[in-house]
Design a protein around this motif. Structure first.
Motif: not given
Lengths: 323, 323
Positions: A9-12, A28-32, A42-44
């Motif tokens: 989990x990163x800032x972005x 997989x790489x999604x937007x934070x 957490x839901x994401x």
């Protein structure tokens, strides 16, 4: 078959890796969404894991262990977030063990992001040959983590090795966001660049005065032809050299491994640092290796995946002992 | 009855302690002869032990274990001196295990002087309450050693924690004897005082210009009435504060313990450092304690004695296991 999930989990960005005991099968790489609560993120994360599990025909309950890299100080024994740096604040109340158990029936391993990236680099990147090295990440800030005597350095309050960006290299230097003066990060980081450019005595003679966006790529590109950019580049290299000398004198490592987007210019950076540090550091046995990261941005998610696997194996070994 | 001997070989004095498993029975303090070979000093040590053994009616062969503090880098596993800093050079070839075995029939434990003093302070001085602290010795140079997670910090090449006097606090600062620039030791130690006084812009207005001997006692005494002395004193306190911030950020300790003759002025030094460091260091859990050594000059010989005892007990435990 045991499956493992690594989460960074990163800032972005949120990076997620799913794999078995041999390798990572899918990432997989999604937007934070740092403007939202930690619980929303957490839901994401759960939704993303669900999608990749379905793609791989794996059930949630087949996941044996989770590794989670969190972007602030954590207590990796009690599995609690200690501080949050004003993002994901509700993570401090989150019950990680309960979450991983009820959602996946899995063990969990929680670690600070710098230490997790260092772990990844150690187990599957440029750190493989070493029992003792310092990982240094150059970017918005300057982050560090340390492997010493074949173990991640942790310390009494879980921050040993992680504040290398806040070692003082100029005790009368610039104020740092941390409250200290002359930190490595305050003297040479993306954040420091603005001040370095604006306060340079010859800024009006420089091409830099016309640039709206100033990052290290700009500085390194322009340094070939622009004296001010060259001076700022060399200032930063000198500050990082002093930082590395401090890491060598503090931790006695075999190697320093550097990551961050700026390592696109490693052909300039590495020879400069090697020569400068070689002349300054006290290492009677020879020179400390100064190397580029192999995993870069993926060190964290790799580390989280491998730590998940390690956590599972630790529990399995304990079970065998108990039999 | 098992007896133990602790030996602290310094540049000017050799301290020797003889005791049983309850306490030190007798200590002796003799002149070190650094102009002579290391072997000549070993003869002085043997003679001194002989004298105190006779006084205590103990035979050489009753000594179970020796602890030896050596004033340079040592490999404490192989029990070898790694480097000698141009004194006692023949110590590098010395066979410590063979010497202690053939002379006393005893085990031996060999350690670097800073780490040995830290061990002494930990086991029987101001370090007792802590599992994580940094010991800082202010004198001709600035020496350090670290206890982390209930163990002395050693590192890959046996020098982790011992080069705290050579952390850079001003990367454009004064050249240090070690080859680095702006080390704590180069900026604020007895050795640095001469330069600080001679190059002070107002030296001609200061009482210091008439003093032939300038040490920290002089500076601290005069600081009450003399502006130049005050500025130099505060400069040194600021450098030591930056050093302590670096130790806190590097090692994440509970406490910093300071020793050295200068701690006669601890009523000025400790409040200054506590306030300054308290404002600069990143320690979200609270303040790191800054304390004065309890054992001071005797930390080394105490540490050597206690490490001798520890070495013996380690071997005894191993024997019990093997039975």
């Amino acid at each position: 078959m045991a499956y493992f999930v690594g989460i960074d989990l990163g800032g972005t960005r949120i990076k997620i890796a799913l794999g078995d005991d041999k390798r990572i099968l899918i990432t997989r790489n999604v937007k934070a969404r740092k403007e939202l609560s930690f619980m929303s993120n957490i839901r994401i994360i759960e939704d993303t894991i669900k999608v990749i599990c379905e793609e791989q025909k794996i059930m949630f309950m087949d996941i044996s262990s989770i590794g989670f890299s969190f972007p602030s100080l954590v207590n990796n024994e009690l599995k609690k977030v200690i501080s949050t740096n004003d993002k994901f604040n509700d993570a401090k109340e989150f019950d990680w063990v309960e979450w991983s158990k009820s959602t996946f029936g899995a063990y969990i391993s929680l670690e600070n992001d710098a230490r997790m990236a260092c772990y990844g680099e150690w187990k599957s990147g440029a750190g493989r040959p070493f029992t003792d090295f310092v990982m240094m990440t150059l970017g918005t800030g300057v982050g560090t983590a340390v492997i010493m005597d074949g173990n991640p350095l942790v310390g009494k309050h879980f921050q040993a090795g992680n504040l290398g960006g806040h070692l003082t290299v100029d005790y009368a230097g610039a104020l740092c966001s941390c409250g200290n003066r002359g930190c490595v990060e305050a003297e040479a980081s993306s954040t420091a660049l603005k001040r370095l450019v604006e306060t340079h005595p010859k800024i009006l003679e420089s091409e830099l005065k016309n640039r709206s966006k100033i990052d290290f790529a700009t500085i390194f590109d322009l340094a070939e032809s622009d004296l001010v950019a060259l001076e700022i580049r060399d200032h930063c290299l000198d500050v990082w050299s002093a930082a590395i000398v401090n890491y060598i004198h503090a931790y006695d490592p075999e190697a320093i491994i550097i990551s961050g987007g700026i390592m696109n210019s490693k052909k300039i950076i590495l020879p400069y640092l090697r020569e400068k540090v070689g002349g300054l550091a006290w290492s009677p046995w020879g020179h400390v290796a100064i190397l580029s990261s192999e995993l870069n941005d993926n060190a964290g998610v790799n580390g989280a995946f491998l730590m998940a696997k390690n956590e599972f194996e630790k529990h399995e070994r304990k079970k065998i002992k108990l039999r």
